[in-house]
Design a protein around this motif. Structure first.
Motif, mmCIF file in Angstrom:
data_model
loop_
_atom_site.group_PDB
_atom_site.id
_atom_site.type_symbol
_atom_site.label_atom_id
_atom_site.label_comp_id
_atom_site.label_asym_id
_atom_site.label_seq_id
_atom_site.Cartn_x
_atom_site.Cartn_y
_atom_site.Cartn_z
ATOM 1 N N ALA A 50 70.075 60.057 34.896
ATOM 2 C CA ALA A 50 70.177 61.161 35.854
ATOM 3 C C ALA A 50 69.427 60.839 37.142
ATOM 4 C CB ALA A 50 69.643 62.450 35.237
ATOM 5 N N ALA A 51 68.218 60.285 36.998
ATOM 6 C CA ALA A 51 67.425 59.934 38.171
ATOM 7 C C ALA A 51 68.124 58.869 39.001
ATOM 8 C CB ALA A 51 66.046 59.445 37.745
ATOM 9 N N ALA A 52 68.784 57.921 38.322
ATOM 10 C CA ALA A 52 69.515 56.872 39.042
ATOM 11 C C ALA A 52 70.645 57.474 39.881
ATOM 12 C CB ALA A 52 70.081 55.864 38.040
ATOM 13 N N GLY B 124 63.091 67.811 34.271
ATOM 14 C CA GLY B 124 63.923 67.059 33.334
ATOM 15 C C GLY B 124 63.099 66.292 32.321
ATOM 16 N N ILE B 125 62.110 65.537 32.799
ATOM 17 C CA ILE B 125 61.317 64.720 31.883
ATOM 18 C C ILE B 125 60.396 65.590 31.026
ATOM 19 C CG2 ILE B 125 59.457 64.259 33.556
ATOM 20 C CD1 ILE B 125 60.826 61.804 30.928
ATOM 21 N N LEU B 126 59.794 66.628 31.620
ATOM 22 C CA LEU B 126 58.861 67.474 30.866
ATOM 23 C C LEU B 126 59.588 68.291 29.803
ATOM 24 C CD1 LEU B 126 56.520 68.680 33.758
ATOM 25 C CD2 LEU B 126 56.028 66.957 32.010
ATOM 26 N N LEU B 127 60.730 68.885 30.168
ATOM 27 C CA LEU B 127 61.502 69.655 29.181
ATOM 28 C C LEU B 127 62.114 68.736 28.133
ATOM 29 C CD1 LEU B 127 63.226 72.335 31.455
ATOM 30 C CD2 LEU B 127 61.437 72.711 29.755
ATOM 31 N N GLY B 128 62.487 67.525 28.553
ATOM 32 C CA GLY B 128 63.012 66.562 27.589
ATOM 33 C C GLY B 128 61.982 66.225 26.532
ATOM 34 N N ILE C 200 63.595 66.755 38.834
ATOM 35 C CA ILE C 200 63.121 65.517 38.231
ATOM 36 C C ILE C 200 61.993 65.780 37.238
ATOM 37 C CG2 ILE C 200 62.143 63.248 38.687
ATOM 38 C CD1 ILE C 200 64.924 63.563 39.785
ATOM 39 N N LYS C 201 60.935 66.453 37.695
ATOM 40 C CA LYS C 201 59.784 66.725 36.814
ATOM 41 C C LYS C 201 60.209 67.603 35.647
ATOM 42 C CE LYS C 201 57.084 68.634 39.854
ATOM 43 N NZ LYS C 201 58.001 68.636 40.998
ATOM 44 N N THR D 287 68.483 66.460 28.462
ATOM 45 C CA THR D 287 67.557 65.871 29.432
ATOM 46 C C THR D 287 68.302 65.430 30.687
ATOM 47 O OG1 THR D 287 66.172 65.067 27.610
ATOM 48 C CG2 THR D 287 65.801 64.087 29.771
ATOM 49 N N PHE D 288 69.439 64.800 30.496
ATOM 50 C CA PHE D 288 70.272 64.324 31.604
ATOM 51 C C PHE D 288 70.689 65.476 32.511
ATOM 52 C CE2 PHE D 288 74.589 63.415 33.214
ATOM 53 C CZ PHE D 288 74.352 62.245 33.927
ATOM 54 N N LEU D 289 71.195 66.547 31.912
ATOM 55 C CA LEU D 289 71.703 67.681 32.697
ATOM 56 C C LEU D 289 70.570 68.443 33.393
ATOM 57 C CD1 LEU D 289 74.471 69.044 30.284
ATOM 58 C CD2 LEU D 289 74.783 67.725 32.397
ATOM 59 N N ILE D 290 69.445 68.626 32.700
ATOM 60 C CA ILE D 290 68.310 69.323 33.317
ATOM 61 C C ILE D 290 67.792 68.532 34.510
ATOM 62 C CG2 ILE D 290 65.918 70.060 32.987
ATOM 63 C CD1 ILE D 290 66.622 70.745 30.096
ATOM 64 N N THR D 291 67.675 67.210 34.344
ATOM 65 C CA THR D 291 67.202 66.355 35.439
ATOM 66 C C THR D 291 68.148 66.420 36.625
ATOM 67 O OG1 THR D 291 66.205 64.848 33.821
ATOM 68 C CG2 THR D 291 66.473 64.024 36.061
#
Length: 578
Positions: free
Chosen positions: A140-142, A401-405, A398-399, A389-393
């Protein structure tokens, strides 16, 4: 002690002349890569390109001294640059000068966190970043990084956003403002980079495209037609300066710094571990890596570096080019330093579209499609975690996505250990082996008078009710014939006080119903708890067995003894009647 705290002394003392050619070649190759990449990644972070070169200097030297990996290439990377941009972009900053000051202070802040975690030996924290979370977040970040470069690729003023739907909407709103020359330059650059890499992976494709782009703009004067160029890049090495910001701003940076510290460490340790597998002459120490990365960022911030970590692509190139020690990093620093001292005027006509194309090619290679497909086929729950994680990010941040993931992966872990695997065992015919009756079916013997249950997890407050309910369910299936329960405890490595209280109450109930409770295969830690808690007194030492077949034989003997006693009692009764 020096070797423990300064790993450079580990390889300096055994350095061989044969290493020099590989180290120098790798250092030159990575140094050349760093020039266009550093400037491009600084653009992702929202900083002037020269700060990407600053970030390629001091952090590399410090890591070469303190790091345990001998091939890890430390410097600016796309992911951290995006996190800097997303974090600082959400703050109300008054000027580019304040933005730069905050980015540099962020390096000091995150470095301090990493150093503290390393000193406290908390390198294990990276284990909470599961592979599905990392894969979903990275992909997602990419995409976000790639799309964030559309403004430079199209030559339009697209408003920045870390939410992909908003970013695409902003891009569509400016579609009528596209500079066709900029778009052509960017597309040709992407095609050239991909083509050169297909021909020869070792060729510095990015640098070749940079040179061609500068030459084209200089010779055609396209900068007068709206093609945006890098312009003047300050020459000279960065000056020593202690980062400073308003104290009221520090609380705003806490979540950004924490996220950066963990993500940067995860990136570095994962690529360092991957390279370590190819070398038998050293081992990666996660805690020392935290200290090395933290110190690199702290000292780097004193020389105007923004957050850095180990890069995937440059480390791979470093390894392929033959780097054996940190000398390669020193050579890379010399290349970048010489560029800052003497060559910055040459980059004046470098089109921003070229840097955007370098970023796009680099980050879109991080999008992983094979792993999600593999998970979809084999592990649906982890596939769902990756997609969430992908969809949230992509859509939230960004933050977030990783924290909820990470949070969801921990919840999934709690769910799994609250309902672990339970097996009902039966005796394999003509052997002393016991196997799961659901897997081996007709190959095992099952008695209505005996229940053998194996619990494949630690027994604690979170799963004690599940254990009790499952045990009662299987007891009910046996009915009134049940005489003995054997708990196969081979997989139980811990029993907490809540679970112990449950077991004590359970054994009392079983005794009142004339059902004996045996434990077999308890390993050392669980056996210690059984004795220290007093449970051994309730079940009796004679009911604790090393092997399951021993408990099984005890049941058989008890059954035979009971049958004999009943027979004797019956004969005595008949004799007295006669």
């Amino acid at each position: 002690m020096l070797k423990q705290y300064f790993p450079i002394f580990q390889w300096l003392s055994t350095y061989k002349k044969t290493y020099i050619s590989g180290d120098v070649a790798a250092g030159i190759t990575v140094g050349i890569m760093l020039i266009p990449q550093g400037m491009a990644y600084a653009m992702i972070a929202g900083l002037p390109p020269v700060f990407g070169l600053y970030a390629a200097l001091i952090p590399q030297i410090v890591y070469a001294i303190l790091g345990t990996s001998r091939q890890l290439a430390v410097g600016p990377v796309a992911m951290d640059s995006l996190l800097v941009a997303s974090g600082l972009g959400a703050l109300a900053l008054s000027s580019i000068e304040e933005y730069i000051a905050m980015a540099i202070f962020l390096a000091l802040f995150m470095g301090s966190i990493q150093l503290l975690l390393g000193v406290l030996r908390m390198g294990f924290l990276v284990n909470f970043l599961s592979k599905p979370v990392i894969s979903g977040f990275t992909s997602a970040a990419a995409i976000i990084i790639g799309l964030s470069q559309l403004k430079h690729l199209l030559g339009t003023e697209i408003e920045r956003s870390n939410q992909v739907h908003i970013l695409l909407k902003n891009a569509l709103d400016t579609i009528d403002q596209i500079n066709i020359y900029t778009l052509i330059i960017g597309v040709i650059a992407i095609i050239l980079i991909k083509s050169i890499k297909k021909i020869n992976q070792k060729m510095p494709a990015a640098l070749i495209v940079v040179i061609l782009g500068i030459t084209a703009i200089y010779s055609t004067g396209l900068s007068d037609s709206g093609v945006k160029i890098v312009g003047t890049i300050p020459h000279g090495l960065p000056a020593f300066e202690i980062p400073s910001i308003q104290y009221s701003r520090i609380p705003e940076l806490v979540p950004i710094a924490l996220t950066l510290a963990l993500i940067a460490f995860m990136e570095a340790i994962s690529v360092a571990k991957a390279v370590e597998e190819k070398h038998s002459d050293y081992e990666i120490d996660a805690n020392q890596e935290l200290i090395a990365l933290g110190t690199s960022n702290i000292i780097g911030s004193l020389f105007q570096s923004y957050p850095t970590t180990g890069g995937f692509s440059r480390t791979a190139v470093n390894e392929q080019a033959g780097a054996r020690t940190g000398i390669a990093a020193i050579v890379s620093v010399i290349i970048v330093g010489a560029t800052l001292l003497f060559l910055t005027p040459l980059f004046y006509f470098l089109p921003n579209a070229i840097l955007a194309s370098i970023i796009m090619v680099a980050v879109f290679g991080l999008i992983d499609t094979k792993y999600p497909i593999q998970l979809f086929k084999n592990r649906k729950d982890e596939f769902a975690l990756l997609i969430i994680t992908f969809l949230i990010t992509l859509t939230v941040g960004i933050k977030e996505g990783i924290l909820l993931g990470v949070l969801i992966s921990l919840l999934l872990l709690v769910y799994r250990i609250s309902k672990p695997h339970i097996a009902i065992l039966g005796k394999v015919k003509n052997t002393n082996y016991f196997r799961n009756i659901d897997r081996f079916g007709s190959d095992v013997e099952v008695s209505e008078e005996l229940l053998i249950i194996r619990f494949d997890a630690q027994l604690y407050f979170g799963n004690k009710e599940y254990f009790k309910n499952e045990l009662h369910r299987h007891m009910a299936q046996k009915g009134n014939n049940l005489k003995t329960i054997i708990l196969n405890a081979e997989s139980i490595n811990y029993i907490d006080s809540s679970a112990m209280h449950m077991l004590q109450q359970l054994i009392k109930d079983l005794k009142s119903n004339q059902i004996q409770f045996l434990i077999a295969g308890a390993i050392g830690p669980a056996r210690d708890i059984i004795f220290s808690s007093g449970l051994i007194n309730m079940i009796g030492r004679e009911h604790l067995f090393v092997k399951t077949y021993e408990a099984y034989d005890h049941h058989i003997h008890a059954k035979q003894k009971t049958a004999i006693q009943k027979k004797i009692a019956l004969q005595t009764k008949e004799t007295s009647v006669t």
